[in-house]
Design a protein around this motif. Structure first.
Motif, PDB file in Angstrom:
ATOM      1  N   VAL A  78       0.858  -1.182   0.000  1.00 44.58           N
ATOM      2  CA  VAL A  78       0.000   0.000   0.000  1.00 44.58           C
ATOM      3  C   VAL A  78       0.895   1.233   0.000  1.00 44.58           C
ATOM      4  N   ASP A  79       0.637   2.131  -0.948  1.00 39.18           N
ATOM      5  CA  ASP A  79       1.375   3.389  -1.043  1.00 39.18           C
ATOM      6  C   ASP A  79       0.460   4.564  -0.734  1.00 39.18           C
ATOM      7  N   PHE A  80       1.026   5.567  -0.100  1.00 41.11           N
ATOM      8  CA  PHE A  80       0.332   6.806   0.214  1.00 41.11           C
ATOM      9  C   PHE A  80       1.065   7.940  -0.495  1.00 41.11           C
ATOM     10  N   PRO A  81       0.443   8.586  -1.481  1.00 41.59           N
ATOM     11  CA  PRO A  81       1.108   9.685  -2.186  1.00 41.59           C
ATOM     12  C   PRO A  81       1.459  10.816  -1.216  1.00 41.59           C
ATOM     13  N   ALA A  82       2.670  11.310  -1.348  1.00 42.37           N
ATOM     14  CA  ALA A  82       3.144  12.363  -0.447  1.00 42.37           C
ATOM     15  C   ALA A  82       4.242  13.155  -1.154  1.00 42.37           C
ATOM     16  N   GLU A  83       4.823  14.060  -0.403  1.00 42.65           N
ATOM     17  CA  GLU A  83       5.940  14.854  -0.888  1.00 42.65           C
ATOM     18  C   GLU A  83       6.934  14.991   0.258  1.00 42.65           C
ATOM     19  N   LEU A  84       8.201  14.740  -0.039  1.00 43.94           N
ATOM     20  CA  LEU A  84       9.273  14.946   0.940  1.00 43.94           C
ATOM     21  C   LEU A  84      10.289  15.889   0.330  1.00 43.94           C
ATOM     22  N   ASP A  85      10.528  16.979   0.986  1.00 41.92           N
ATOM     23  CA  ASP A  85      11.485  17.988   0.504  1.00 41.92           C
ATOM     24  C   ASP A  85      11.199  18.400  -0.940  1.00 41.92           C
ATOM     25  N   GLY A  86       9.911  18.538  -1.271  1.00 43.12           N
ATOM     26  CA  GLY A  86       9.515  18.985  -2.595  1.00 43.12           C
ATOM     27  C   GLY A  86       9.558  17.913  -3.678  1.00 43.12           C
ATOM     28  N   VAL A  87       9.853  16.676  -3.291  1.00 43.09           N
ATOM     29  CA  VAL A  87       9.942  15.580  -4.261  1.00 43.09           C
ATOM     30  C   VAL A  87       8.732  14.670  -4.089  1.00 43.09           C
ATOM     31  N   PRO A  88       8.027  14.349  -5.182  1.00 40.67           N
ATOM     32  CA  PRO A  88       6.900  13.421  -5.071  1.00 40.67           C
ATOM     33  C   PRO A  88       7.389  12.025  -4.657  1.00 40.67           C
ATOM     34  N   VAL A  89       6.792  11.501  -3.615  1.00 40.15           N
ATOM     35  CA  VAL A  89       7.162  10.180  -3.115  1.00 40.15           C
ATOM     36  C   VAL A  89       5.890   9.380  -2.811  1.00 40.15           C
ATOM     37  N   LEU A  90       6.104   8.122  -2.560  1.00 41.66           N
ATOM     38  CA  LEU A  90       5.040   7.247  -2.077  1.00 41.66           C
ATOM     39  C   LEU A  90       5.496   6.674  -0.748  1.00 41.66           C
ATOM     40  N   LEU A  91       4.736   6.970   0.290  1.00 43.25           N
ATOM     41  CA  LEU A  91       4.998   6.382   1.597  1.00 43.25           C
ATOM     42  C   LEU A  91       4.508   4.943   1.497  1.00 43.25           C
ATOM     43  N   CYS A  92       5.352   4.009   1.869  1.00 45.95           N
ATOM     44  CA  CYS A  92       5.185   2.625   1.449  1.00 45.95           C
ATOM     45  C   CYS A  92       5.025   1.689   2.646  1.00 45.95           C
ATOM     46  N   TRP A  93       3.921   0.935   2.658  1.00 44.69           N
ATOM     47  CA  TRP A  93       3.700  -0.118   3.660  1.00 44.69           C
ATOM     48  C   TRP A  93       3.628  -1.446   2.936  1.00 44.69           C
ATOM     49  N   LEU A  94       4.419  -2.400   3.398  1.00 48.22           N
ATOM     50  CA  LEU A  94       4.451  -3.743   2.845  1.00 48.22           C
ATOM     51  C   LEU A  94       3.956  -4.715   3.903  1.00 48.22           C
ATOM     52  N   GLU A  95       3.129  -5.653   3.490  1.00 43.66           N
ATOM     53  CA  GLU A  95       2.618  -6.676   4.408  1.00 43.66           C
ATOM     54  C   GLU A  95       3.763  -7.197   5.284  1.00 43.66           C
ATOM     55  N   GLY A  96       3.534  -7.189   6.574  1.00 45.45           N
ATOM     56  CA  GLY A  96       4.559  -7.609   7.523  1.00 45.45           C
ATOM     57  C   GLY A  96       5.239  -6.441   8.223  1.00 45.45           C
ATOM     58  N   ASP A  97       5.187  -5.240   7.612  1.00 44.27           N
ATOM     59  CA  ASP A  97       5.751  -4.058   8.265  1.00 44.27           C
ATOM     60  C   ASP A  97       4.925  -3.740   9.503  1.00 44.27           C
ATOM     61  N   ASP A  98       5.588  -3.271  10.558  1.00 45.09           N
ATOM     62  CA  ASP A  98       4.874  -2.952  11.798  1.00 45.09           C
ATOM     63  C   ASP A  98       4.372  -1.517  11.847  1.00 45.09           C
TER      64      ASP A  98
END
Length: 117
Positions: A78-98
């Protein structure tokens, strides 16, 4: 677009849905294998498989209605669209991540996954 705190809050609310997806996915796989001539299962037959598939569709829709992007099914990604330091990113959760601890640039994909600063 999500901020990191917003995405973490959304993920916390989605965890029961994601947990159910994993369980129903396993049932559907077992039912499908049984119907394809594999070992019989006590889970049922074709009607139960169709019900599991419908439930999976419903659960996946619930994830996507939040603005999150369901990118993988086995394992769940599951990805969550976001921006870090002006750069488009996807905050990323993978099954098993806590929790939500990873991101990758939108233009690079999962191969560029890095820990959140």
């Amino acid at each position: 677009m999500f901020s990191v705190p917003e995405a973490r809050e959304e993920l916390a609310g989605l965890l029961p849905v994601l947990t159910e997806i994993v369980a129903v996915r396993a049932d559907a796989a077992e039912l499908a294998a049984s119907l394809d001539g594999g070992t019989p299962t006590g889970l049922g037959g074709l009607p139960e498989l169709k019900a599991a598939q419908a439930r999976l569709d419903d659960l996946m829709t619930r994830v996507q209605e939040t603005g999150a992007e369901l990118k993988g099914f086995a394992p769940l990604l599951v990805d969550f669209p976001a921006e870090l330091d002006g750069v488009p990113v996807l905050l990323c959760w993978l099954e098993g991540d806590d929790g939500l601890h990873w991101y990758h640039r939108a233009d690079i994909g999962f191969a560029g996954r890095r820990p959140l600063p």
